[in-house]
Write a protein that holds these residues in place. Structure first.
Motif, PDB file in Angstrom:
ATOM      1  N   PHE A  28       3.310  15.711  -2.849  1.00 45.52           N
ATOM      2  CA  PHE A  28       3.735  15.649  -1.461  1.00 45.52           C
ATOM      3  C   PHE A  28       3.806  17.062  -0.882  1.00 45.52           C
ATOM      4  O   PHE A  28       3.996  18.038  -1.601  1.00 45.52           O
ATOM      5  CB  PHE A  28       5.115  14.975  -1.338  1.00 45.52           C
ATOM      6  CG  PHE A  28       5.102  13.505  -1.635  1.00 45.52           C
ATOM      7  CD1 PHE A  28       5.012  12.575  -0.601  1.00 45.52           C
ATOM      8  CD2 PHE A  28       5.175  13.034  -2.940  1.00 45.52           C
ATOM      9  CE1 PHE A  28       5.004  11.216  -0.868  1.00 45.52           C
ATOM     10  CE2 PHE A  28       5.162  11.673  -3.217  1.00 45.52           C
ATOM     11  CZ  PHE A  28       5.076  10.762  -2.180  1.00 45.52           C
TER      12      PHE A  28
ATOM     13  N   ARG B  47       7.766   6.446   0.939  1.00 44.04           N
ATOM     14  CA  ARG B  47       6.851   6.458  -0.209  1.00 44.04           C
ATOM     15  C   ARG B  47       7.289   7.485  -1.247  1.00 44.04           C
ATOM     16  O   ARG B  47       7.049   7.323  -2.458  1.00 44.04           O
ATOM     17  CB  ARG B  47       5.430   6.763   0.274  1.00 44.04           C
ATOM     18  CG  ARG B  47       4.372   6.627  -0.815  1.00 44.04           C
ATOM     19  CD  ARG B  47       2.964   6.709  -0.222  1.00 44.04           C
ATOM     20  NE  ARG B  47       2.693   7.998   0.403  1.00 44.04           N
ATOM     21  CZ  ARG B  47       2.213   9.057  -0.277  1.00 44.04           C
ATOM     22  NH1 ARG B  47       1.974   8.973  -1.581  1.00 44.04           N
ATOM     23  NH2 ARG B  47       1.986  10.185   0.360  1.00 44.04           N
ATOM     24  N   PHE B  48       7.956   8.559  -0.790  1.00 39.34           N
ATOM     25  CA  PHE B  48       8.421   9.619  -1.685  1.00 39.34           C
ATOM     26  C   PHE B  48       9.506   9.109  -2.638  1.00 39.34           C
ATOM     27  O   PHE B  48       9.556   9.488  -3.809  1.00 39.34           O
ATOM     28  CB  PHE B  48       8.961  10.784  -0.848  1.00 39.34           C
ATOM     29  CG  PHE B  48       9.535  11.921  -1.651  1.00 39.34           C
ATOM     30  CD1 PHE B  48       8.718  12.886  -2.205  1.00 39.34           C
ATOM     31  CD2 PHE B  48      10.913  12.012  -1.849  1.00 39.34           C
ATOM     32  CE1 PHE B  48       9.256  13.928  -2.954  1.00 39.34           C
ATOM     33  CE2 PHE B  48      11.453  13.043  -2.588  1.00 39.34           C
ATOM     34  CZ  PHE B  48      10.621  14.010  -3.139  1.00 39.34           C
TER      35      PHE B  48
ATOM     36  N   GLN C 209       6.127  15.909   6.293  1.00 34.92           N
ATOM     37  CA  GLN C 209       5.777  14.699   7.028  1.00 34.92           C
ATOM     38  C   GLN C 209       6.877  13.647   6.817  1.00 34.92           C
ATOM     39  O   GLN C 209       6.908  12.959   5.796  1.00 34.92           O
ATOM     40  CB  GLN C 209       4.432  14.144   6.533  1.00 34.92           C
ATOM     41  CG  GLN C 209       3.255  15.090   6.711  1.00 34.92           C
ATOM     42  CD  GLN C 209       2.936  15.304   8.184  1.00 34.92           C
ATOM     43  OE1 GLN C 209       3.169  14.431   9.007  1.00 34.92           O
ATOM     44  NE2 GLN C 209       2.415  16.485   8.503  1.00 34.92           N
TER      45      GLN C 209
ATOM     46  N   SER D 250       7.259  10.783   7.847  1.00 34.56           N
ATOM     47  CA  SER D 250       6.753   9.423   7.676  1.00 34.56           C
ATOM     48  C   SER D 250       6.482   9.089   6.208  1.00 34.56           C
ATOM     49  O   SER D 250       6.362   7.912   5.840  1.00 34.56           O
ATOM     50  CB  SER D 250       5.469   9.233   8.488  1.00 34.56           C
ATOM     51  OG  SER D 250       4.467  10.141   8.055  1.00 34.56           O
ATOM     52  N   GLU D 251       6.385  10.100   5.333  1.00 36.32           N
ATOM     53  CA  GLU D 251       6.118   9.868   3.913  1.00 36.32           C
ATOM     54  C   GLU D 251       7.389   9.666   3.091  1.00 36.32           C
ATOM     55  O   GLU D 251       7.307   9.432   1.878  1.00 36.32           O
ATOM     56  CB  GLU D 251       5.334  11.049   3.333  1.00 36.32           C
ATOM     57  CG  GLU D 251       3.946  11.232   3.944  1.00 36.32           C
ATOM     58  CD  GLU D 251       3.198  12.364   3.267  1.00 36.32           C
ATOM     59  OE1 GLU D 251       3.850  13.281   2.742  1.00 36.32           O
ATOM     60  OE2 GLU D 251       1.955  12.313   3.254  1.00 36.32           O
TER      61      GLU D 251
END
Length: 297
Positions: free
Chosen positions: A269, A235-236, A229, A231-232
């Motif tokens: 994740f 945040r990763f 993903q 879009s993560e």
């Protein structure tokens, strides 16, 4: 047992300190790397070790001889091979006559053996040599008297890849024979490949002396991760990551935290692909230079 021991070695030039209290030892039978960009003070150290420069303060002991005692150094130099960063050969002499000259002074028992690995045109005048041929001639004169300690300043400069391989193999064979090699370089991958330990010099000061494996360990882990993903991705990425490259759905980074923390983070994740490995020594080296703007040298 030590082949070399530096004790607070310092050299000043009219307000500029090229070496600042350098202290470390080199064990007998190891290949020791001396790392730093051009201008860090590596050549100044070597010239003091060989008595070509007088220290402002401190001293060093090579094969039991104090570098400030000329009588001791006369005997020690017979057991030392030296490849400087710029060979001061007489351009009017042929390669053969230069080897004859060094052989008369120190011996040349390994001359023919070395000529099988490195083949400068001995019949030509050195003034007509390429940079690589001058370097090969320098390597032969440094090794042909079978020294106990070999001091080399940027030894692969000018060598083609095949001759570089010959030199690496020669150095590894010398280590197996119990010889000691002091190897100054700014070419990080070759130091990583053949050296047992290394010292890192920064602006004339010693900043680290470590086993190569420990230097790499201190550099953390080199990681490439691709997320399912994209879009993560923001945040990763965490503050513990030193990001070197970032794409839409993947990131290359160095992780300097605990391995368990890295694995726990990755498992939280959904990853499309992952690769984890040791960092290159270059990444570790930059750790000591980036904040001074010297990382690109």
């Amino acid at each position: 047992m030590t082949a070399m021991e530096l004790k607070g070695l310092t050299k000043d030039y009219s307000g500029f300190r090229a070496n600042d209290g350098i202290s470390f030892s080199v064990r007998k039978g190891e290949i020791f790397g001396y790392l730093g960009p051009n201008g860090a003070g590596k050549t100044t150290t070597i010239r003091q070790l060989l008595g070509l420069l007088t220290p402002t303060a401190g001293t060093a002991v090579l094969l039991g001889a104090d570098i400030r005692d000329e009588r001791q150094m006369v005997e020690a130099r017979k057991r030392i091979g030296y490849l400087p960063d710029n060979m001061g050969f007489d351009d009017e002499m042929t390669g053969a006559s230069i080897l004859d000259y060094y052989g008369m002074m120190r011996g040349d028992g390994r001359r023919e053996e070395l000529l099988e690995l490195f083949n400068p045109p001995l019949e030509k005048k050195v003034g007509d040599y390429s940079r690589g041929n001058r370097q090969m001639l320098g390597i032969i004169q440094a090794f042909m008297h079978d020294p106990e300690l070999i001091i080399m300043d940027e030894p692969t400069v000018g060598l083609d890849p095949i001759k570089q391989e010959h030199l690496y193999e020669l150095l590894q064979e010398e280590r197996q024979r119990g010889k000691t090699v002091f190897f100054s370089s700014h070419v990080l991958n070759e130091v990583q490949r053949i050296c047992d330990r290394a010292a890192i010099l920064r602006q004339g000061k010693l900043v680290a002396v470590e086993d190569i494996s420990l230097l790499l360990k201190k550099g953390g882990k080199a990681v490439w991760a691709k997320l399912q993903q994209p879009s993560e991705l923001d945040r990763f990425i965490t503050p513990e990551m030193k990001v070197t490259k970032k794409d839409e759905d993947s990131v290359h980074f160095t992780f300097t935290g605990a391995n368990d923390d890295l694995m726990a983070h990755l498992s939280s994740f959904r990853l499309a692909d992952i690769n984890i490995g040791d960092p290159m020594l270059e990444d570790v080296f930059k750790h000591y230079y980036d904040d001074s703007g010297e990382g690109g040298q």
